[in-house]
Design a protein around this motif. Structure first.
Motif, PDB file in Angstrom:
ATOM      1  N   SER A  88       0.690  -1.081   0.171  1.00 19.29           N
ATOM      2  CA  SER A  88       0.073   0.052  -0.594  1.00 19.29           C
ATOM      3  C   SER A  88       1.097   1.240  -0.078  1.00 19.29           C
ATOM      4  N   GLY A  89       0.831   1.381  -0.737  1.00 17.66           N
ATOM      5  CA  GLY A  89       1.760   3.279  -1.421  1.00 17.66           C
ATOM      6  C   GLY A  89       3.003   3.031  -0.861  1.00 17.66           C
ATOM      7  N   LEU A  90       3.669   2.107  -1.905  1.00 14.52           N
ATOM      8  CA  LEU A  90       5.096   1.678  -1.135  1.00 14.52           C
ATOM      9  C   LEU A  90       6.139   2.842  -2.521  1.00 14.52           C
ATOM     10  N   ALA A  91       6.892   3.655  -2.012  1.00 19.28           N
ATOM     11  CA  ALA A  91       7.986   4.256  -2.437  1.00 19.28           C
ATOM     12  C   ALA A  91       8.656   3.883  -3.455  1.00 19.28           C
ATOM     13  N   PRO A  92       8.561   4.982  -4.590  1.00 22.72           N
ATOM     14  CA  PRO A  92       8.845   4.323  -5.460  1.00 22.72           C
ATOM     15  C   PRO A  92      10.733   3.835  -5.628  1.00 22.72           C
ATOM     16  N   ASP A  93      11.631   4.377  -4.907  1.00 19.82           N
ATOM     17  CA  ASP A  93      12.213   4.099  -4.845  1.00 19.82           C
ATOM     18  C   ASP A  93      12.377   2.529  -3.831  1.00 19.82           C
ATOM     19  N   MET A  94      11.999   2.588  -3.159  1.00 22.46           N
ATOM     20  CA  MET A  94      11.569   0.791  -2.538  1.00 22.46           C
ATOM     21  C   MET A  94      10.778  -0.061  -3.975  1.00 22.46           C
ATOM     22  N   PHE A  95      10.552   0.285  -4.582  1.00 24.00           N
ATOM     23  CA  PHE A  95      10.335  -0.201  -5.739  1.00 24.00           C
ATOM     24  C   PHE A  95      11.226  -0.399  -6.538  1.00 24.00           C
ATOM     25  N   ILE A  96      11.787   0.784  -7.079  1.00 22.12           N
ATOM     26  CA  ILE A  96      13.737  -0.129  -7.445  1.00 22.12           C
ATOM     27  C   ILE A  96      14.276  -0.793  -7.219  1.00 22.12           C
ATOM     28  N   LYS A  97      14.649  -1.535  -5.457  1.00 19.30           N
ATOM     29  CA  LYS A  97      15.345  -2.018  -4.910  1.00 19.30           C
ATOM     30  C   LYS A  97      14.291  -3.352  -4.675  1.00 19.30           C
ATOM     31  N   GLN A  98      13.565  -3.215  -5.174  1.00 17.05           N
ATOM     32  CA  GLN A  98      12.573  -4.786  -4.898  1.00 17.05           C
ATOM     33  C   GLN A  98      12.964  -5.264  -6.186  1.00 17.05           C
ATOM     34  N   ILE A  99      13.166  -4.424  -7.943  1.00 18.38           N
ATOM     35  CA  ILE A  99      13.492  -5.522  -8.967  1.00 18.38           C
ATOM     36  C   ILE A  99      14.735  -5.661  -9.110  1.00 18.38           C
ATOM     37  N   GLU A 100      15.280  -4.388  -8.610  1.00 18.46           N
ATOM     38  CA  GLU A 100      16.860  -5.108  -8.181  1.00 18.46           C
ATOM     39  C   GLU A 100      17.359  -5.801  -7.640  1.00 18.46           C
ATOM     40  N   ASN A 101      16.094  -7.141  -6.612  1.00 17.23           N
ATOM     41  CA  ASN A 101      17.439  -7.888  -5.983  1.00 17.23           C
ATOM     42  C   ASN A 101      16.237  -8.805  -6.871  1.00 17.23           C
ATOM     43  N   GLY A 102      15.687  -8.727  -7.692  1.00 10.30           N
ATOM     44  CA  GLY A 102      15.130 -10.194  -8.518  1.00 10.30           C
ATOM     45  C   GLY A 102      13.986 -10.594  -8.553  1.00 10.30           C
ATOM     46  N   SER A 103      13.078  -9.093  -7.298  1.00  5.88           N
ATOM     47  CA  SER A 103      11.283  -9.460  -7.697  1.00  5.88           C
ATOM     48  C   SER A 103      10.267  -8.801  -8.375  1.00  5.88           C
ATOM     49  N   ILE A 104       9.746  -9.524  -9.480  1.00  9.24           N
ATOM     50  CA  ILE A 104       9.782  -8.913 -10.604  1.00  9.24           C
ATOM     51  C   ILE A 104       7.752  -9.720  -9.865  1.00  9.24           C
ATOM     52  N   PRO A 105       7.331  -8.811  -9.888  1.00 12.29           N
ATOM     53  CA  PRO A 105       5.454  -9.065  -9.015  1.00 12.29           C
ATOM     54  C   PRO A 105       4.445  -9.367 -10.647  1.00 12.29           C
ATOM     55  N   THR A 106       3.332  -9.677 -10.425  1.00 16.81           N
ATOM     56  CA  THR A 106       1.899 -10.257 -10.953  1.00 16.81           C
ATOM     57  C   THR A 106       1.640  -8.679 -11.631  1.00 16.81           C
TER      58      THR A 106
END
Length: 365
Positions: free
Chosen positions: A6-24
């Motif tokens: 809920s309301g994830l900050a862009p920087d936090m999302f980018i870190k998750q993506i860089e760690n290899g987590s691709i959401p559906t």
């Protein structure tokens, strides 16, 4: 597969993506285009790791989304690419009229006929929500919108059951940290004077234009070359593309009581066919900030307290305090009232630049 956010900050999302987590399912929501573009681009780069942008297979639904086609795309395995990517920006689907939500289907017949009628009469958004609740791992659905109604059940569903990235504009109080990251990414450093000069330029806008600022910081990096510390002088030289520079210079001349320069700058704005109500609005905002600080001083408030209550950077309060020393509260109030009246009368065919000249001359006298 469901992700809760809920309301994830862009920087936090980018870190998750860089760690290899691709959401559906990813919802990119907010009025800041810089972050919307950055989040979408980062996600697509992570999905299409070795595919150039012009060769990526992305299905886009911009309007009149066909739910049957969308259902088929989401649930059909892509044999060639191994992953399905869908981008949805359809405003009617993402932000429908509030009154359409919760509309109950009409009851027709009995038993199976009645159940079939219910499914047929599901609103388009309810069908959409049902699809998003069960997206297979080989598919990524990206929803992108400037605004979504937080009161609607659909929005609450997205916030709870999907990766919901909040791309709201940056509060001016957090601009220094954002600028520091931009400079660091380019191998440089903005000194305190440079950051304050940029903030001064932007006092006439509600939200910093991040995309434009990023471009200007890029120019600074190229201009400075091997020199890694960037100063206010560099900012003055290179930030010419900022659309607020004219209003900033005019405000500075007025608050400095330089009547001749102020009228010269106003003439330049008239030659550029600047939209006068907008220019007046920026001057009004500046004068109201100065008046706010003067009123706070009269009430015995400190700079720190005024900054905290107004949610403005302390150095801006100090700057408005300095500017306010040249004016009485009465003169500021009169100028604000005159500007308000001028803007209201413009739509009725009232005087324009010549009237603003008079207001500035009286204010600076």
């Amino acid at each position: 597969m469901k992700q809760k956010s809920s309301g994830l900050a862009p920087d936090m999302f980018i870190k998750q993506i860089e760690n290899g987590s691709i959401p559906t399912v990813v919802c990119i929501v907010g009025e800041e285009p810089y972050y919307r573009d950055l989040v979408r681009r980062t996600l697509l780069d992570a999905i299409f790791t070795e595919t150039p942008p012009d060769s990526r297979d992305i299905t886009v639904f911009e309007e009149k989304t066909d739910m049957k086609k969308l259902d088929t795309l989401i649930n059909t395995y892509p044999f060639f690419s191994g992953r399905t990517v869908i981008l949805i920006t359809d405003k009617d689907l993402l932000t429908p009229r509030a009154e359409a939500e919760g509309k109950k289907p009409k009851s027709v017949g009995r038993g199976k006929v009645k159940e079939k009628a219910r499914e047929t009469n599901l609103s388009k958004q309810e069908q959409f929500q049902k699809l998003l609740g069960d997206v297979p791992d080989f598919c990524t659905v990206i929803l992108q919108a400037e605004k979504m109604d937080g009161r609607q059940k659909f929005t609450k569903f997205l916030q709870k059951e999907t990766v919901y990235v909040d791309c709201s504009p940056v509060d001016s109080r957090y601009l220094p940290a954002w600028l520091a990251r931009q400079a660091e990414q380019r191998g440089g450093h903005l000194d305190r004077g440079a950051v304050q000069r940029i903030q001064e330029y932007l006092t006439v806008v509600d939200n910093p234009p991040l995309q434009l600022l990023a471009t200007e910081v890029e120019k600074l990096a190229v201009y400075a070359g091997e020199r890694k510390t960037w100063t206010a002088a560099d900012v003055d030289l290179l930030f010419s593309a900022l659309p607020e520079i004219g209003a900033f210079a005019l405000n500075n001349a007025i608050t400095g009581k330089d009547t001749v320069l102020a009228l010269q700058l106003l003439t330049e704005e008239q030659k550029k066919n600047t939209y006068l109500p907008l220019l007046a609005a920026k001057l009004l905002s500046h004068l109201r900030n100065i008046l706010m600080v003067k009123e706070g001083e009269r009430m015995g408030m400190s700079v720190a307290r005024i900054a905290a209550e107004s949610r403005k950077a302390p150095f801006l309060i100090s700057m408005w305090q300095r500017d306010g020393a040249r004016f009485t509260e009465a003169r500021l109030r009169n100028a604000i009232q005159d500007l308000d009246r001028m803007v209201a009368e413009i739509s009725l065919g009232g005087r324009q630049f010549d009237r603003l000249e008079e207001i500035i001359a009286v204010l600076c006298a």
